[in-house]
Design an enzyme around this catalytic site. Structure first.
Site, PDB file in Angstrom:
ATOM      1  CB  SER A  64      29.912  30.017  -9.263  1.00 22.45           C
ATOM      2  OG  SER A  64      28.301  30.578  -9.497  1.00 22.45           O
ATOM      3  CG  ASP A 276      26.130  33.559  -8.128  1.00 24.22           C
ATOM      4  OD1 ASP A 276      26.313  34.756  -8.574  1.00 24.22           O
ATOM      5  OD2 ASP A 276      26.360  32.472  -8.747  1.00 24.22           O
ATOM      6  NE  ARG A 463      21.080  19.544 -13.745  1.00 21.80           N
ATOM      7  CZ  ARG A 463      21.890  20.212 -13.167  1.00 21.80           C
ATOM      8  NH1 ARG A 463      21.619  20.966 -11.960  1.00 21.80           N
ATOM      9  NH2 ARG A 463      23.136  20.499 -13.449  1.00 21.80           N
ATOM     10  N   PRO A 464      22.138  15.089 -11.862  1.00 20.79           N
ATOM     11  CG  PRO A 464      23.785  14.209 -13.369  1.00 20.79           C
ATOM     12  CD  PRO A 464      22.097  14.612 -13.354  1.00 20.79           C
ATOM     13  N   GLY A 466      26.767  19.082 -11.916  1.00 21.00           N
ATOM     14  CA  GLY A 466      28.084  19.303 -12.711  1.00 21.00           C
ATOM     15  C   GLY A 466      29.372  19.321 -11.970  1.00 21.00           C
ATOM     16  CB  THR A 467      30.760  21.414  -9.497  1.00 23.75           C
ATOM     17  OG1 THR A 467      29.364  21.796  -8.788  1.00 23.75           O
ATOM     18  CG2 THR A 467      30.651  22.053 -10.886  1.00 23.75           C
ATOM     19  NE  ARG A 472      22.864  21.603  -8.604  1.00 24.08           N
ATOM     20  CZ  ARG A 472      23.351  22.204  -7.188  1.00 24.08           C
ATOM     21  NH1 ARG A 472      22.700  22.268  -6.384  1.00 24.08           N
ATOM     22  NH2 ARG A 472      24.690  22.593  -7.389  1.00 24.08           N
TER      23      ARG A 472
END
Length: 509
Positions: A64, A276, A463-464, A466-467, A472
């Site tokens: 992405s 994106d 928030r962490p 996910g990848t 963030r």
């Protein structure tokens, strides 16, 4: 299940020592050089999922909006939706299994999920334009074939296009043709039907500048242009011939830095948008007459569409509920607009009612109902499709005769800032309340609360990712200066309390 063949082929896709990955909402993502074994194993898993659901399953090779050197993979469930949570756990377990345990993990998944191994399996594959994607897609195919699954490789696709293919195949073509031409025809036909009632001005064409993030969106929009013979002229930028994927361009860059992408010249009041890297995100933006940059993100996109739907429903005399799903990132002003002005609420039953009205209503009511049906065909195409979202937006702006400035004026966003903080391990942060409150590490949420109290109309959360090992940070306040300052102070708290690495966060630009 030929366990000996699986062992033999698995050895050709060896897992790097010590590598642990987690399947999240975006699937797996990391440096492409570490993903060969994951791709092979996701091919295996897709076959098991196909057997269990007796449906076609999708595998998309993409990362992405991540940098070009990264890659990733995610599975698409039968109706084009994300992989079921229980199978996300299976994916994580299989990806992290040591070589000698792959057989037993596969057997364990088959038992837990009640997979009938004698059933047929069919998997479809798509990939983005990253240099690593073609080779990694072959690793997926190796996993599929060793378990006896059949497959179709679509090659280069946007992520939403693969979702579309899966959905079409599992509804026996009722939703559309499972081909790239079928996708273009479905969306362009709905767009043409919607916009044929729009007032024409000048040469009858509306012009839109599109930043394609040097990704797959450039290729697919280029293919689709010939289907859009009516009313929309696209100027494509960052098409991949020079720049790198997602580098200083694309929706994530524009959203995070709140400035135009490189490679696109903008004049005042020109309507522009950015995709994106895999074309599942979109943002709009423009310069006003004074040279100020204005970002129009998902909140205002939702406001435009929901307000138009509400107008059409009132026109046909239907009191149906309309709803908008927001995340923690939704601007506070957008939430107030939707709750206090739009008074929205979600009801899936509304879709079927609209479809019925389009068939039965007459005259002006029927026209409005038909518009609603075409909007559903565009906007409901797939979760997060930049192309279909773009067409819905352009259709509504044309029908309402709105300029980008008038759209932007629906409400005024609170100034905000998003930042990223590198950490040693993102899993040290856990959250609750839809990711708006940090549970761990101890003291972090208290620190955020104290910082927020310093500013007017403010809020902030972390928030962490996910990848990747980043956290963030989001902050908003009554002025851009205050939002920037709050975001910086929260970033410093994260760096100190959550194991930040590298340089300490610098003040915002």
């Amino acid at each position: 299940m030929d366990l000996e063949a699986i062992t033999k082929h698995s050895a050709l896709h060896a897992k790097p020592n010590g590598l642990i990955l987690q399947y999240g909402t975006a699937g797996f993502r990391t440096k492409a050089v570490h993903l060969d074994h994951v791709m092979f194993r996701m091919g295996l898993l897709a076959v098991l999922r196909s057997k269990q659901t007796q449906s076609t399953i999708g595998v998309m090779v993409t990362a992405s909006h991540n940098p070009e050197e990264d890659n990733g993979v995610k599975l698409v469930d039968p109706l084009g939706e994300m992989l079921a949570p229980s199978w996300e756990e299976h994916a994580t377990c299989l990806a992290n299994a040591e070589e000698q345990d792959v057989q037993s993990v596969l057997l364990d998944i088959s038992k837990k999920a009640a997979v009938d191994l004698q059933r047929d399996a069919y998997v479809v594959i798509g990939r983005d334009t990253r240099p690593s994607s073609e080779k990694l897609a072959h690793s997926v195919i190796d996993g599929i074939t060793v378990l006896g699954g059949q497959f179709h490789d679509y090659g280069l696709l946007t992520t939403p296009q693969l979702h579309y293919m899966v959905y079409c195949r599992n509804t026996s073509g009722q939703y559309g043709k499972a081909t790239i031409d079928g996708y273009y025809q479905k969306l362009s036909a709905a767009f043409a039907e919607l916009t044929k009632q729009a007032p024409r001005s000048g040469d009858g064409f509306r012009s839109l500048k599109v930043d394609c993030a040097n990704g797959i969106g450039a290729l697919k929009l280029g293919e689709m242009e010939r289907y859009l013979s009516q009313g929309l002229s696209l100027q494509l930028f960052n098409v991949g011939t020079e720049g790198r994927l997602n580098h200083l361009c694309g929706a994530d860059f524009v959203k995070s830095y709140q400035k135009p992408p490189q490679g696109m010249e903008m004049k005042s009041n020109e309507r522009c948008c950015s995709f994106d890297g895999d074309a599942d995100r979109i943002v709009y933006y423009y310069y006003d007459a004074d040279g100020h940059f204005h970002l129009i993100d998902g909140d205002k996109i939702a406001a435009l569409i929901s307000s138009f739907l509400k107008e059409l429903l009132l026109e046909i005399g239907e009191n149906l509920n309309i709803g908008v799903v927001q995340t923690a990132y939704a601007n506070g002003s957008s939430t107030r607009f939707l709750e206090e002005v739009m008074k929205v609420l979600f009801s899936k039953a509304a879709e079927m009612k609209i479809k019925q009205l389009a068939k039965e209503s007459k005259d002006e009511k029927r026209k409005a109902a038909k518009m609603l049906e075409n909007i559903i065909d565009l906007f409901n195409q797939a979760a997060g499709d930049a192309i279909s979202d773009m067409l819905v937006i352009e259709a509504i702006l044309a029908l309402k005769g709105l300029t980008v400035q008038q759209w932007d004026a629906l409400y005024t966003d609170l100034p905000n800032r998003q930042l990223k903080v590198k950490v040693a391990d993102r899993q040290v942060i856990s959250t609750t309340d839809a990711e708006r409150q940090a549970v761990t590490p101890p003291g972090l949420q208290e620190a955020i609360n104290n910082l927020v109290k310093k500013y007017k109309l403010s809020r902030a959360f972390v928030r962490p990712s996910g990848t990747e090992d980043i956290v963030r940070v989001y902050a908003e306040a009554d002025s851009q200066e205050s939002a920037d300052s709050l975001a910086h102070e929260v970033s410093l708290a994260v760096f100190q309390l959550a194991g930040g690495v590298g340089e300490r966060p610098a003040p915002c630009f």
